[in-house]
Scaffold this motif. Structure first.
Motif, PDB file in Angstrom:
ATOM      1  N   CYS A  24      37.895  35.559 -22.467  1.00  0.00           N
ATOM      2  CA  CYS A  24      37.535  35.870 -21.084  1.00  0.00           C
ATOM      3  C   CYS A  24      38.658  35.560 -20.079  1.00  0.00           C
ATOM      4  N   PRO A  26      39.217  33.861 -17.239  1.00  0.00           N
ATOM      5  CA  PRO A  26      39.681  32.547 -16.777  1.00  0.00           C
ATOM      6  C   PRO A  26      40.548  31.800 -17.790  1.00  0.00           C
ATOM      7  N   CYS A  49      31.414  27.281 -18.613  1.00  0.00           N
ATOM      8  CA  CYS A  49      32.599  28.156 -18.654  1.00  0.00           C
ATOM      9  C   CYS A  49      33.851  27.308 -18.849  1.00  0.00           C
ATOM     10  N   TYR A  52      34.356  25.844 -22.244  1.00  0.00           N
ATOM     11  CA  TYR A  52      34.775  26.886 -23.210  1.00  0.00           C
ATOM     12  C   TYR A  52      36.262  27.206 -23.035  1.00  0.00           C
ATOM     13  N   HIS A  53      36.690  27.369 -21.774  1.00  0.00           N
ATOM     14  CA  HIS A  53      38.094  27.729 -21.532  1.00  0.00           C
ATOM     15  C   HIS A  53      39.032  26.623 -21.998  1.00  0.00           C
ATOM     16  N   THR A 106      34.860  32.497 -11.792  1.00  0.00           N
ATOM     17  CA  THR A 106      34.177  32.810 -13.054  1.00  0.00           C
ATOM     18  C   THR A 106      33.172  33.930 -12.767  1.00  0.00           C
ATOM     19  N   CYS A 107      32.485  34.374 -13.793  1.00  0.00           N
ATOM     20  CA  CYS A 107      31.492  35.441 -13.584  1.00  0.00           C
ATOM     21  C   CYS A 107      30.484  35.048 -12.500  1.00  0.00           C
ATOM     22  N   SER A 142      35.020  37.832 -15.193  1.00  0.00           N
ATOM     23  CA  SER A 142      35.262  38.097 -16.613  1.00  0.00           C
ATOM     24  C   SER A 142      34.452  39.264 -17.164  1.00  0.00           C
TER      25      SER A 142
HETATM   26  S1  SF4 Z   1      30.299  33.334 -18.006  1.00  0.00           S
HETATM   27 FE1  SF4 Z   1      32.100  34.626 -17.649  1.00  0.00          FE
HETATM   28  S2  SF4 Z   1      33.726  33.197 -17.050  1.00  0.00           S
HETATM   29 FE2  SF4 Z   1      32.089  31.990 -17.985  1.00  0.00          FE
HETATM   30  S3  SF4 Z   1      32.713  31.792 -20.141  1.00  0.00           S
HETATM   31 FE3  SF4 Z   1      31.330  33.574 -19.983  1.00  0.00          FE
HETATM   32  S4  SF4 Z   1      32.682  35.346 -19.728  1.00  0.00           S
HETATM   33 FE4  SF4 Z   1      33.890  33.491 -19.267  1.00  0.00          FE
END
Ligand code: SF4
Length: 459
Positions: A24, A26, A49, A52-53, A106-107, A142
């Motif tokens: 994604c 970010p 989010c 995860y990133h 983010t989203c 994203s």
């Molecule tokens: S919600 Fe959007 S920004 Fe957050 S981890 Fe999922 S795809 Fe990435």
């Protein structure tokens, strides 16, 4: 058979992605922000989010990746994230003392429609940004693009916020890499230094995500481009962007803003694209190519000719990011290999697809390209007609195992092997490394599959 439910029959899918060939936005923005010295990336959204990133980057680089989050809960999701971000900026400067905070959305915060420049202005007006410290941002919704888009957006934001003309043109050349390894950034800088060219690279994650174990924890490592260097990019004599998708936007923004002429090249992977990079740098800076670089080039040509018989005609499936894929395809074609299946999850446009097709036109007319596509499709193609080699990230190991095909790990993320942070695949030396990895995979398979009579000591 971990992917035993993948059927060989292909049905057209429009609204469903299976095993995406991307991550994604970010993640790319966070990676680019880490290439600014003393910068703490900040994820404006919920904690999930950001976790995860960070974990994806940490797993790939095997380094602790520091970042902060606006930690949205239900309240912020309904009323907007202004209060959270202002509080976060205050806390971060007081507790962690970075030089810079790089905010990406983010989203969730994009869907709410949070206006980040307005929130940052409020934080500034409220006295939350100390003198001499910086906050900049980019938008990374994203539900469009991929980690490459996020990297590109954050890199362009560095230009939008900081590049300026100081009235004196310098001899420096700006080098803007796409989403590539710290080792690749080191190699680009080494080649430029061997040519005697003064450069400013941004972003620059070397000495940030490839740091030594010293026993002492440093939250902000030594590497990264400084804000002062970013300001100077507007007075450089030229810019070379390496990779259209990851670096092209920043280079063009710099040209438009400060009239610094730019060239957008392929990543310097393999003989031809390294030649083009060296030649462009040489012409821009008005220097000669030293013998040391000519020697490296000659060694690569020698190795290619020594092992050409094991490469000729080999069918290859490729999956990864567009900038990597184009340069890799061109390298494989120069080795007389046949890239027959090519997939990226990043939307990259018709020009990219046309460039890929042009690259393979001399070696095969059966190329399948899917942009954007997924790894499910790639697996189906392989089931219909197998390949000799797969090149892609760690997720390819499932296909490689099920179909019993050698795999060379390349791209992002690589979660189960080491080396990518330290050994570049750029330049002539990098091409030698890539060639070694490809030959290792193919010749190991040849040894494994040879009968006793055909099992050779000398290859
Ligand atoms: S919600 Fe959007 S920004 Fe957050 S981890 Fe999922 S795809 Fe990435």
């Amino acid at each position: 058979m971990l992917l035993k439910h993948t059927p060989s029959e292909i049905k057209e899918r429009k609204a469903l992605t299976i095993n995406p060939a991307k991550t994604c936005q970010p993640i790319g923005a966070m990676y680019a922000a880490l290439g600014v010295h003393g910068c703490l990336p900040h994820s404006h959204g919920s904690q999930g989010c950001y976790a995860y990133h960070r974990s994806t980057l940490s797993r790939h680089y095997k380094e602790p990746v520091m970042a902060a989050t606006s930690a949205f809960t239900e309240g912020a999701s309904v009323f907007g994230g202004q209060a959270n971000l202002v509080q976060a900026i205050d806390n971060i400067f007081k507790v962690y003392e970075p030089d810079v905070i790089a905010v990406h959305t983010t989203c969730l915060s994009e869907t709410i429609g949070d206006d980040i420049p307005q929130i940052v202005s409020k934080a500034d007006a409220d006295g939350k940004i100390p003198e001499g410290k910086h906050v900049f941002h980019c938008n990374t919704p994203s539900y469009v693009g991929s980690h490459v888009t996020g990297f590109s957006n954050m890199t362009k934001a560095m230009v939008d916020y900081y590049s300026e003309k100081n009235g004196h043109q310098s001899n420096a050349i700006n080098l803007i890499p796409s989403f590539v390894e710290p080792a690749d950034m080191v190699e680009i800088k080494r080649l430029a230094s061997d040519l005697g060219v003064e450069t400013i690279m941004f972003p620059d994650t070397s000495k940030v995500l490839d740091t030594p174990l010293t026993g002492k924890y440093k939250m902000f490592p030594e590497g990264g481009v400084t804000i002062d260097q970013l300001k100077e990019t507007g007075s450089s004599s030229g810019t070379i962007a390496l990779g259209e998708l990851g670096a092209g936007a920043a280079a063009r923004a710099l040209d438009a803003k400060c009239k610094v002429p730019c060239q957008v090249l392929n990543l310097p992977i393999g003989l031809n694209d390294t030649d083009i990079f060296i030649d462009t740098l040489r012409r821009m800076a008005g220097v000669n190519v030293p013998d040391t670089i000519n020697l490296e080039r000659g060694q690569l040509v020698d190795a290619i000719s020594d092992y050409q018989q094991y490469l000729y005609g080999k069918r290859v499936a490729l999956v990864g990011d567009p900038d990597q894929l184009l340069a890799l395809t061109r390298f494989l074609v120069s080795l007389d290999m046949k890239p027959v299946y090519i997939v990226t999850g990043t939307p990259a446009g018709k020009k990219f697809k046309a460039a890929l097709r042009d690259s393979v036109v001399d070696v095969t007319d059966e190329v399948h390209i899917k942009v954007p596509g997924d790894m499910f499709t790639l697996h189906q193609w392989i089931k219909q007609r197998p390949v000799d080699l797969i090149i892609g990230n760690t997720y390819c190991k499932y296909i490689a195992r099920d179909e019993d095909i050698p795999l060379v790990r390349h791209g992002f993320p690589i979660l189960d092997r080491m080396g990518h942070s330290y050994f570049s695949t750029f330049g002539y030396r990098g091409a030698l490394r890539l060639l070694e990895k490809i030959l290792e995979a193919l010749l190991d398979r040849k040894d494994r599959d040879s009968s006793d009579i055909d099992f050779e000591l000398v290859l």
